[in-house]
Scaffold this active site. Structure first.
Site, PDB file in Angstrom:
ATOM      1  N   HIS A 263       3.469 -10.892  -6.366  1.00  0.00           N
ATOM      2  CA  HIS A 263       2.143 -10.240  -5.177  1.00  0.00           C
ATOM      3  C   HIS A 263       0.945 -10.080  -6.445  1.00  0.00           C
ATOM      4  CE1 HIS A 263       0.618  -7.070  -3.995  1.00  0.00           C
ATOM      5  NE2 HIS A 263       0.397  -7.377  -2.625  1.00  0.00           N
ATOM      6  N   ASN A 264       1.107  -8.891  -7.306  1.00  0.00           N
ATOM      7  CA  ASN A 264       0.409  -8.485  -8.100  1.00  0.00           C
ATOM      8  C   ASN A 264      -0.490  -9.690  -8.859  1.00  0.00           C
ATOM      9  OD1 ASN A 264       1.181  -6.666  -7.611  1.00  0.00           O
ATOM     10  ND2 ASN A 264       1.269  -5.503  -9.436  1.00  0.00           N
TER      11      ASN A 264
ATOM     12  N   GLU B 283      -2.871 -11.320  -6.811  1.00  0.00           N
ATOM     13  CA  GLU B 283      -4.169 -10.112  -6.563  1.00  0.00           C
ATOM     14  C   GLU B 283      -4.654 -10.571  -7.762  1.00  0.00           C
ATOM     15  OE1 GLU B 283      -2.298  -5.567  -5.630  1.00  0.00           O
ATOM     16  OE2 GLU B 283      -3.830  -5.839  -7.316  1.00  0.00           O
TER      17      GLU B 283
ATOM     18  N   SER C 244       4.242  -1.701  -2.526  1.00  0.00           N
ATOM     19  CA  SER C 244       2.465  -2.627  -2.286  1.00  0.00           C
ATOM     20  C   SER C 244       2.186  -1.246  -1.812  1.00  0.00           C
ATOM     21  CB  SER C 244       2.608  -3.184  -2.476  1.00  0.00           C
ATOM     22  OG  SER C 244       0.965  -4.274  -3.224  1.00  0.00           O
TER      23      SER C 244
ATOM     24  N   LYS D 173       7.075  -9.250  -5.938  1.00  0.00           N
ATOM     25  CA  LYS D 173       5.847  -7.916  -6.230  1.00  0.00           C
ATOM     26  C   LYS D 173       5.192  -8.160  -7.692  1.00  0.00           C
ATOM     27  CE  LYS D 173       3.780  -4.095  -6.106  1.00  0.00           C
ATOM     28  NZ  LYS D 173       3.020  -3.551  -7.273  1.00  0.00           N
TER      29      LYS D 173
HETATM   30  P1  NAP Z   1       1.711   9.070 -11.831  1.00  0.00           P
HETATM   31  O1  NAP Z   1       1.013   9.234 -11.066  1.00  0.00           O
HETATM   32  O2  NAP Z   1       1.183   8.984 -13.172  1.00  0.00           O
HETATM   33  O3  NAP Z   1       3.243   9.475 -12.341  1.00  0.00           O
HETATM   34  C1  NAP Z   1       4.210   9.546 -13.753  1.00  0.00           C
HETATM   35  C2  NAP Z   1       5.154   9.905 -12.585  1.00  0.00           C
HETATM   36  O4  NAP Z   1       6.471   9.726 -13.711  1.00  0.00           O
HETATM   37  C3  NAP Z   1       5.815  11.845 -13.223  1.00  0.00           C
HETATM   38  O5  NAP Z   1       6.426  12.138 -11.723  1.00  0.00           O
HETATM   39  C4  NAP Z   1       5.939  11.881 -14.200  1.00  0.00           C
HETATM   40  O6  NAP Z   1       6.881  13.446 -13.847  1.00  0.00           O
HETATM   41  C5  NAP Z   1       6.859  11.038 -13.963  1.00  0.00           C
HETATM   42  N1  NAP Z   1       7.760  10.772 -15.622  1.00  0.00           N
HETATM   43  C6  NAP Z   1       7.054  10.004 -16.717  1.00  0.00           C
HETATM   44  N2  NAP Z   1       7.641   9.729 -17.741  1.00  0.00           N
HETATM   45  C7  NAP Z   1       9.345  10.432 -17.374  1.00  0.00           C
HETATM   46  C8  NAP Z   1      10.358   9.844 -18.382  1.00  0.00           C
HETATM   47  N3  NAP Z   1      10.638  10.214 -19.024  1.00  0.00           N
HETATM   48  N4  NAP Z   1      11.083  11.089 -17.310  1.00  0.00           N
HETATM   49  C9  NAP Z   1      11.406  11.477 -15.560  1.00  0.00           C
HETATM   50  N5  NAP Z   1      10.049  11.185 -15.135  1.00  0.00           N
HETATM   51  C10 NAP Z   1       9.340  10.567 -15.548  1.00  0.00           C
HETATM   52  O7  NAP Z   1       2.237   7.531 -11.975  1.00  0.00           O
HETATM   53  P2  NAP Z   1       2.650   6.635 -10.518  1.00  0.00           P
HETATM   54  O8  NAP Z   1       1.461   6.310 -10.121  1.00  0.00           O
HETATM   55  O9  NAP Z   1       3.272   7.813  -9.237  1.00  0.00           O
HETATM   56  O10 NAP Z   1       3.581   5.587 -11.040  1.00  0.00           O
HETATM   57  C11 NAP Z   1       4.674   5.510 -10.518  1.00  0.00           C
HETATM   58  C12 NAP Z   1       5.148   4.529 -10.687  1.00  0.00           C
HETATM   59  O11 NAP Z   1       4.655   3.821  -9.525  1.00  0.00           O
HETATM   60  C13 NAP Z   1       5.205   3.406 -11.996  1.00  0.00           C
HETATM   61  O12 NAP Z   1       6.245   2.250 -11.910  1.00  0.00           O
HETATM   62  C14 NAP Z   1       3.714   2.084 -11.674  1.00  0.00           C
HETATM   63  O13 NAP Z   1       3.301   1.852 -11.829  1.00  0.00           O
HETATM   64  C15 NAP Z   1       3.993   1.755  -9.839  1.00  0.00           C
HETATM   65  N6  NAP Z   1       3.034   1.970  -8.518  1.00  0.00           N
HETATM   66  C16 NAP Z   1       1.705   2.680  -8.969  1.00  0.00           C
HETATM   67  C17 NAP Z   1       1.333   1.900  -7.735  1.00  0.00           C
HETATM   68  C18 NAP Z   1      -0.624   2.685  -8.079  1.00  0.00           C
HETATM   69  O14 NAP Z   1      -0.893   1.959  -7.114  1.00  0.00           O
HETATM   70  N7  NAP Z   1      -0.610   3.808  -8.966  1.00  0.00           N
HETATM   71  C19 NAP Z   1       1.219   1.281  -6.412  1.00  0.00           C
HETATM   72  C20 NAP Z   1       2.184   0.727  -6.967  1.00  0.00           C
HETATM   73  C21 NAP Z   1       3.322   0.879  -8.475  1.00  0.00           C
HETATM   74  P3  NAP Z   1       6.471  14.476 -15.481  1.00  0.00           P
HETATM   75  O15 NAP Z   1       5.313  15.117 -13.561  1.00  0.00           O
HETATM   76  O16 NAP Z   1       7.232  15.785 -15.434  1.00  0.00           O
HETATM   77  O17 NAP Z   1       5.339  13.855 -16.274  1.00  0.00           O
END
Ligand code: NAP
Length: 476
Positions: free
Chosen positions: A187-188, A191, A130, A184
């Site tokens: 936590h959300n 939130e 988080s 987690k």
């Molecule tokens: P993001 O910027 O949209 O990036 C998505 C990533 O996933 C990219 O590297 C993409 O690769 C990859 N991907 C998608 N489908 C795939 C597949 N089938 N096989 C392999 N790679 C794949 O997402 P993000 O915000 O970093 O979030 C990532 C995770 O963290 C999610 O579970 C999200 O819920 C969690 N999270 C996010 C936040 C936040 O504030 N954003 C906070 C806590 C947790 P390509 O480049 O090849 O498309």
């Protein structure tokens, strides 16, 4: 060249920031992304951290770059993508290697993935992270679930990158399989409740006291110096004071009132309901987001029903009322956190995790979205009474509830009489009023159930008679 201490797959927003954080803390890291261009771009922009990063364009190259047993963080889109990525990885891994899902997984998927690897040479960690983008880059709060042995392999790296609260790292091993992702999720959920309660208070200030966004921002700024001090209050002041670059107007006044949601709030409510634990603050918050998204329906309903026919929103003493709002928010927040911790306590028994409540409060004090001074007080309360039935009956929180629930009552009353929606604030009041009342009203429900379904009831006098004198109504 020495091998990398850890690997990371998924260089999106979270993954690339986490990878830079890991590298910056002196850990060598191998990185891989499905789309090669993202890996190239990431590495080309890594500046002086390049020496700590091994960019890999194939899975073979990536796995070979990591020191066994290999911990591999998978930080990609949650859901099926994680299963697909794991299947692609598996053939390249060897004994003791650890796949770590750091995305926002449903903890039931984490349990399934963990169980599927049981008895194999590989293991799985479900890791809640988080703090958003900024947290990932400079210090998130990290909630780990998996075997304790696998945690020991990654503990050093995770401790180095986690947020610190007065030098205490905000990372902990919380139990087997889904423990980390469950915590987690809650936590959300908390939130969601925190944000909704803040939004309701904002609504009273905007629509009741007719204050401007900047004036309301000032109020939140003042509160952030007091007992409500927290990241969410801090950013609320900032968003309320920000001007739109296009028009110069307060940006918040131009943002459509439709809130999105990705699932963790809903999962919190479902799991709370499954276990029979009231989480009314989180439920109210999730429902409020759903109502918010029905913009067209709400606009149509306003045309038909009109706003509640109430007079001017009046308060005798404006300053005293704003002080009431501060205390009401604190009281409601206590209710939501108490419910969240009660849900975790029940889940701990249900899933055999032995979740450490003081540790959970401790690792939420910094790095995560709900970070606050208040969580330090929760840490102290649970450290003194780790097995207490509910946070609100610990001496410190019982005193706080008694001190602030009068303000919550006045604020909810004023809002209700003024026709302003306060579902989350009102839910906290209802929770306190029901939870603290030894003799409730479920005797009538039991009588009704017995009347129409012969369900029987227990008696307060212990007499051995468990059905009512309903006559022909019985079994109707
Ligand atoms: P993001 O910027 O949209 O990036 C998505 C990533 O996933 C990219 O590297 C993409 O690769 C990859 N991907 C998608 N489908 C795939 C597949 N089938 N096989 C392999 N790679 C794949 O997402 P993000 O915000 O970093 O979030 C990532 C995770 O963290 C999610 O579970 C999200 O819920 C969690 N999270 C996010 C936040 C936040 O504030 N954003 C906070 C806590 C947790 P390509 O480049 O090849 O498309």
């Amino acid at each position: 060249m020495s091998q990398a201490e850890i690997g990371l797959i998924g260089l999106g927003v979270m993954g690339s920031n986490l990878a830079l954080n890991i590298a910056e803390r002196g850990n060598k890291i191998a990185v891989f992304n499905r789309t090669v261009e993202a890996t190239r771009k990431f590495y080309s922009e890594a500046g002086e951290l390049k020496g700590q990063i091994v960019p890999c364009e194939t899975i073979e190259e990536f796995v070979a770059a990591i020191r066994p047993p290999r911990p591999i963080i998978i930080m990609i889109k949650a859901g099926e993508a994680v299963d697909q990525q794991m299947e692609i990885l598996k053939p390249y891994l060897s004994k003791g290697d650890i796949m770590i899902d750091a995305g926002n997984a449903n903890f039931r998927d984490t349990m399934r993935r963990f169980d599927a690897l049981k008895g194999s040479d590989l293991t799985f960690i479900g890791m809640g992270v988080s703090g958003g983008e900024e947290g990932a880059r400079h210090g998130p709060s990290i909630m780990v679930g998996g075997t304790e042995e696998s945690y020991r392999r990654v503990e050093k790296v995770l401790t180095s990158i986690a947020a610190k609260f007065e030098n205490d790292p905000c990372v902990a091993w919380l139990g087997e399989n889904g423990a980390g992702h469950f915590v987690k999720t809650i936590h959300n959920g908390i939130e969601y409740a925190d944000m909704q309660m803040i939004a309701e208070i904002y609504g009273i200030l905007r629509d009741g006291l007719k204050m401007s966004a900047a004036e309301i921002g000032e109020v939140f700024g003042t509160w952030n110096k007091g007992r409500l001090n927290s990241y969410l209050i801090e950013i609320t002041e900032k968003v309320l004071k920000a001007a739109d670059p296009l028009t110069g107007k307060p940006i918040v006044d131009l943002i459509l009132d439709k809130a999105g949601q990705k699932g963790t709030g809903k999962w919190s409510v479902i799991e709370a309901q499954n276990m029979g634990i009231p989480a009314t603050g989180i439920e109210a918050a999730v429902a409020a987001r759903s109502i918010s998204s029905m913009k067209e329906e709400r606009e149509a309903a306003e045309k038909i029903l009109g706003l509640p026919p109430v007079g001017e929103f009046t308060v005798a003493d404006r300053e005293a009322f704003i002080e009431d709002l501060e205390n009401a928010l604190l009281a409601a927040k206590i209710g939501a956190y108490a419910q969240g911790f009660a849900v975790m306590s029940a889940a701990s028994k249900e899933f055999g995790w032995n979740l450490p409540m003081p540790t959970i409060a401790k690792i939420w004090r910094a790095g995560c979205i709900i970070r606050s001074q208040f969580l330090d007080e929760i840490t102290t309360a649970f450290t003194k009474a780790p097995d207490v039935a509910n946070l609100i009956v610990t001496p410190a929180f019982a005193a706080m509830v008694k001190e602030t629930d009068g303000a919550l009552r006045r604020v909810v009353s004023a809002a209700v009489l003024g026709g302003l929606p306060v579902p989350a604030l009102a839910s906290a009041l209802g929770y306190f009023d029901s939870y603290r009342r030894g003799r409730g009203t479920a005797n009538v429900i039991q009588a009704q159930r017995d009347f129409f379904g012969a369900h029987g009831f227990d008696r307060v006098d212990g007499a051995d008679s468990h059905h009512g004198p309903w006559g022909s109504g019985l079994n109707a």
